[in-house]
Design an enzyme around this catalytic site. Sequence first.
Site, PDB file in Angstrom:
ATOM      1  N   ASN A 124      -2.122   0.363   6.813  1.00  0.00           N
ATOM      2  CA  ASN A 124      -1.580  -0.883   7.354  1.00  0.00           C
ATOM      3  C   ASN A 124      -0.665  -1.639   6.390  1.00  0.00           C
ATOM      4  OD1 ASN A 124      -3.424  -2.023   5.606  1.00  0.00           O
ATOM      5  ND2 ASN A 124      -4.730  -2.887   7.204  1.00  0.00           N
TER       6      ASN A 124
ATOM      7  N   LYS B 137       0.809  -1.216   0.000  1.00  0.00           N
ATOM      8  CA  LYS B 137       0.000   0.000   0.000  1.00  0.00           C
ATOM      9  C   LYS B 137       0.851   1.278   0.000  1.00  0.00           C
ATOM     10  CE  LYS B 137      -4.107  -1.977   2.197  1.00  0.00           C
ATOM     11  NZ  LYS B 137      -5.012  -1.840   3.361  1.00  0.00           N
TER      12      LYS B 137
ATOM     13  N   PHE C 263     -16.079   4.062   5.815  1.00  0.00           N
ATOM     14  CA  PHE C 263     -14.673   4.375   5.520  1.00  0.00           C
ATOM     15  C   PHE C 263     -14.341   4.329   4.029  1.00  0.00           C
ATOM     16  CE2 PHE C 263     -14.897  -0.194   6.520  1.00  0.00           C
ATOM     17  CZ  PHE C 263     -14.347  -0.738   5.361  1.00  0.00           C
TER      18      PHE C 263
ATOM     19  N   ARG D 257      -1.890 -14.130   4.236  1.00  0.00           N
ATOM     20  CA  ARG D 257      -2.618 -13.447   5.308  1.00  0.00           C
ATOM     21  C   ARG D 257      -1.874 -13.577   6.635  1.00  0.00           C
ATOM     22  NH1 ARG D 257      -6.926 -11.118   3.809  1.00  0.00           N
ATOM     23  NH2 ARG D 257      -7.879 -10.995   5.873  1.00  0.00           N
TER      24      ARG D 257
ATOM     25  N   HIS E  85      -2.274  -5.425   1.596  1.00  0.00           N
ATOM     26  CA  HIS E  85      -3.602  -5.996   1.344  1.00  0.00           C
ATOM     27  C   HIS E  85      -3.407  -7.418   0.852  1.00  0.00           C
ATOM     28  CE1 HIS E  85      -7.640  -6.569  -0.380  1.00  0.00           C
ATOM     29  NE2 HIS E  85      -6.988  -7.152  -1.380  1.00  0.00           N
TER      30      HIS E  85
ATOM     31  N   THR F  36      -5.412  -7.201  10.474  1.00  0.00           N
ATOM     32  CA  THR F  36      -5.710  -5.913   9.839  1.00  0.00           C
ATOM     33  C   THR F  36      -5.318  -4.756  10.749  1.00  0.00           C
ATOM     34  OG1 THR F  36      -7.534  -6.923   8.627  1.00  0.00           O
ATOM     35  CG2 THR F  36      -7.547  -4.527   8.802  1.00  0.00           C
TER      36      THR F  36
ATOM     37  N   ARG G  90       2.368  -6.095   8.919  1.00  0.00           N
ATOM     38  CA  ARG G  90       1.589  -5.016   9.527  1.00  0.00           C
ATOM     39  C   ARG G  90       2.121  -4.628  10.902  1.00  0.00           C
ATOM     40  NH1 ARG G  90      -4.158  -7.313   7.352  1.00  0.00           N
ATOM     41  NH2 ARG G  90      -4.210  -6.133   5.389  1.00  0.00           N
TER      42      ARG G  90
END
Length: 137
Positions: free
Chosen positions: A112, A9, A57, A85, A115, A91, A102
């Site tokens: 964070n 991100k 959001f 994951r 994704h 998250t 993260r």
Amino acid sequence: MERTFAIIKPDAVERRLAGTVIDRIEANGFTIVGMKKIKLSKEQAGGFYCVHRERPFFGELCDFMSRSPVIVLCLEKENAIADWRKLMGATNPANAEPGTIRRDFALSLSENSAHGSDAPETAAFEIAYFFNALELV
């Protein structure tokens, strides 16, 4: 072999952490079968995150994801979805395990750093959103 989709991100790319994240991806046995750096428009971010369109959001998420470049990746290995994951972590970075992306790099719940697809159907949609068949090796 299973494929999953990943995004490094804007918050991580801006802080020049993409190489470190990619190193971790490869060190954890993933094969990168597709990768590119792109700058999303708000409309492209909205299309990608369409499942969140009614969430409060959504606008903020689209603004964040379109503020600067991201790295999109298609990853492959056995159990790719679950393993990616796990490597990303929860998250909310405050709840993520030490050593996860993260926990180590996220700035906040919204910024964070990464994704990942949450299911095979989601992975198929997300991979196809950013890659055509000729771009995956």
